[in-house]
Design an enzyme around this catalytic site. Sequence first.
Site, PDB file in Angstrom:
ATOM      1  CE  LYS A 109      -1.897   2.551   3.208  1.00  9.76           C
ATOM      2  NZ  LYS A 109      -1.885   3.921   2.642  1.00  9.76           N
ATOM      3  N   GLY A 161       7.350   4.391   8.290  1.00 16.14           N
ATOM      4  CA  GLY A 161       6.474   5.506   8.605  1.00 16.14           C
ATOM      5  C   GLY A 161       6.727   5.998  10.014  1.00 16.14           C
ATOM      6  CB  SER A 162       4.633   7.992  12.271  1.00 18.79           C
ATOM      7  OG  SER A 162       3.532   7.168  12.586  1.00 18.79           O
ATOM      8  CB  THR A 163       7.903   6.318  16.249  1.00 19.82           C
ATOM      9  OG1 THR A 163       9.194   6.371  15.637  1.00 19.82           O
ATOM     10  CG2 THR A 163       7.993   5.542  17.552  1.00 19.82           C
ATOM     11  CD  GLU A 164       0.385   8.490  16.635  1.00 17.71           C
ATOM     12  OE1 GLU A 164       0.944   9.427  16.000  1.00 17.71           O
ATOM     13  OE2 GLU A 164      -0.827   8.451  16.879  1.00 17.71           O
ATOM     14  N   GLY A 212       4.067   2.635  13.906  1.00 18.83           N
ATOM     15  CA  GLY A 212       4.932   1.469  14.065  1.00 18.83           C
ATOM     16  C   GLY A 212       4.637   0.723  15.361  1.00 18.83           C
ATOM     17  CD  GLU A 253      13.357   3.702   7.822  1.00 15.82           C
ATOM     18  OE1 GLU A 253      13.303   4.488   8.794  1.00 15.82           O
ATOM     19  OE2 GLU A 253      13.298   4.052   6.650  1.00 15.82           O
ATOM     20  CB  CYS A 290      12.836   8.512   8.584  1.00 14.30           C
ATOM     21  SG  CYS A 290      13.541   7.517   7.284  1.00 14.30           S
ATOM     22  CD  GLU A 330      10.509  11.696  12.102  1.00 13.17           C
ATOM     23  OE1 GLU A 330       9.493  11.047  12.381  1.00 13.17           O
ATOM     24  OE2 GLU A 330      11.423  11.259  11.393  1.00 13.17           O
TER      25      GLU A 330
END
Lengths: 481, 288
Positions: free
Chosen positions: A184, A236-239, A241, A258, A292, A389
């Site tokens: 996606k 993508g974002s840590t959130e 993730g 990542e 990133c 970030e």
Amino acid sequence: MPTFEYAPAPESRDVARVRSAYSLFINGEFVEPTDGRRFKTVSPASEEVLAEVAQAGEEDVDRAVAAARQAYDRIWSPMPGRERAKYLYRIARIIQERARELAVLESLDNGKPIRESRDVDIPLVAAHFFYYAGWADKLQYAGLGADPRPLGVAAQVIPWNFPLLMLAWKIAPALACGNTVVLKPAETTPLTALVFAEICQQAELPPGVVNILTGDGETGQALVTHDGVDKVAFTGSTEVGKAIARSVAGTHKHVTLELGGKAANIVFEDAPLDQAVEGIVNGIFFNQGHVCCAGSRLLVQESIYTDVLSRLKRRMGTLRVGDPLDKNTDVGAINSPQQLAKIRMLSDVGESEGADRWSAPCELPEHGYWFPPTIFTGVSQAHRIAREEIFGPVLSVLTFRTPAEAVEKANNTPYGLSAGVWTDKGSRILWMADKLRAGVVWANTFNQFDPASPFGGFKESGYGREGGRHGLSAYLSGARA
Amino acid sequence: MTRLAVRKTYKLFVGGAFPRSESGRSYAVYDAEGAFLANAALASRKDARDAVVAARKAFGGWSGRTAHNRGQILYRIAEMLEGRRSQFVDEVAAGEGLDRDRAQGVVDESIDRWVWYAGWADKVAQVVGASNPVAGPYFDFSVPEPTGVVAVVAPQDSSLLGLVSVVAPVIVTGNTCVVLASERHPLPAITLAEVLATSDLPGGVINILTGNAAEVAPWLASHMDVNALDLTGVDDQAQAADLERAAADNLKRVTRPPVRRPDWTADPGLDRLTAYLETKTVWHPIGI
């Protein structure tokens, strides 16, 4: 001395051959979404609607995963590695052949300067397929055991900052190792992934090996939580993730992530300063700071602070911000209104917390989403702009006195994706590299990428590596059993 | 009246050009049934020495290319091989006396072999290189580097697959080479040279000589500017030992002839890649 103005040097957008509507790519064919929902993708540089794309729903995810499963069982995983290799070489070659079309389309949909999409993104995409093509028939030499096995169906969700490059980082190793994929692309940058689907057709890749589902976060969630997938790969974002890491708890699914970063770019007093300033600018303003691993925290040794800052401001004053398709543009458009709002919000917080904002004097276009290259001085480690970030062209400047203090500050973050070190002293580079808790350390350079070089983070920047021999282990198993 | 075919002159391939032998000699090449196919150049000592000069001249540039670039060029060679597939099938079938199906199999395998080696260009360092955990404040790492100019006596029986299998692993890592083609079946080697000449491979990286191995190989084995010697195509044990002895004068790396007749369709493994690599280890202190 006379100064010469830049004349406009726009790349022709005709080569991108944008179509008004795109469908989903499932089982080798372009198909309409089951519930008929569509959304628009716009050019962030002009807010012009580029195309309508399909919003994949749960039934579409089911169809795509089923197609990937069938292709995995019947064709792709039993296929000899050297035949898989030849498909991937074909894809690499077609990407090279259609390079300019892809570069222009990427710049239109993403807002990044054509100079970057043309000279960085697309060449790296082709090189990545080329590199992993060569692994497909050499997996027994990867150091992962005599007969490493693929994992199965991979659900892959990628971000909007390097749309096609992130696709390559996901799909090339997965296919080389014998997995099939459902990918996606990001909601705001779906177009090059859909052209990639066409490229799969031109390469006569067997149906179902690659499936592309466009959609938003809901589509992504339906995909990664689907029972039929064996592997989840997310950038993508840590959130998000962390949400994925929670969602796969108790399942058999393999995961690589990542995620975000807040990299320190550390400049010592013995560094070659002009090179360092170029590195600082490249580290944070490359791709509008939508990177990133961006060097978003500049750590300058106190003795050279004033000098570095004045050189940096002078250099930032020469950055050309504007039309992504102009070949002279250095900094393009912010990818979406949501991202622009976030950058503005965090910058405002920076000011209200007491840091000093300075933006390069530049005229911003009237339409589209824009933010000038900006630095904050007087930043403390507690400030949100030093911790969170921003994912935009915003640099926080801090200082240090000793190498130990630089390490302390650099590591004072939950992230650990990358770091930069600028010094003339080789032994210090290696000492710093030893101490920095980051997955990639660049010395006297920044933002270097190569298919042969592993990339990925420590700590909350995620786990797993992409690129190089190490990148294979994200898509193979049974080796250590 | 049927049209009379235009025949090709088979010459040497040295420094990217196609010279005749400086000796002006040639020898007749026959098919498996004994029918005349063509005259091939009969290379001399001087041709061999010219070829070494060309290989040495090409070494700096070729070994200095990025691994990625060498991989791209080798892959391009595979694409060109595929384009001439039917020509190779004809030559292999005629020379080796194979039926068409088997000759096709041999050619396909040769192309795939070339692709396999192309992929090693930017991977071999990650497989045979290392960072070494020494007991001290040093960063210590080892990288493979090409040995230099390699003289290769190509297999006598397998005129294309055998040739490809000994040449590709030599050059993919950055070596350059002088190859003595199969004496009895030299034609596919010269057709391969035509492929190489149109594949962005710099002139001199692969130099191909046709002729009598017993005559030319000793000059290569004793040449002081040759760094390694592959004796795979030397069928006579005593002759191989003589060549190995001559090679010792400047400590050439020597690959001995295979003990058993090799199965060129088998997985080649890494031996031929690593045979012509030197390991370079670098130490650097770590400290503030």
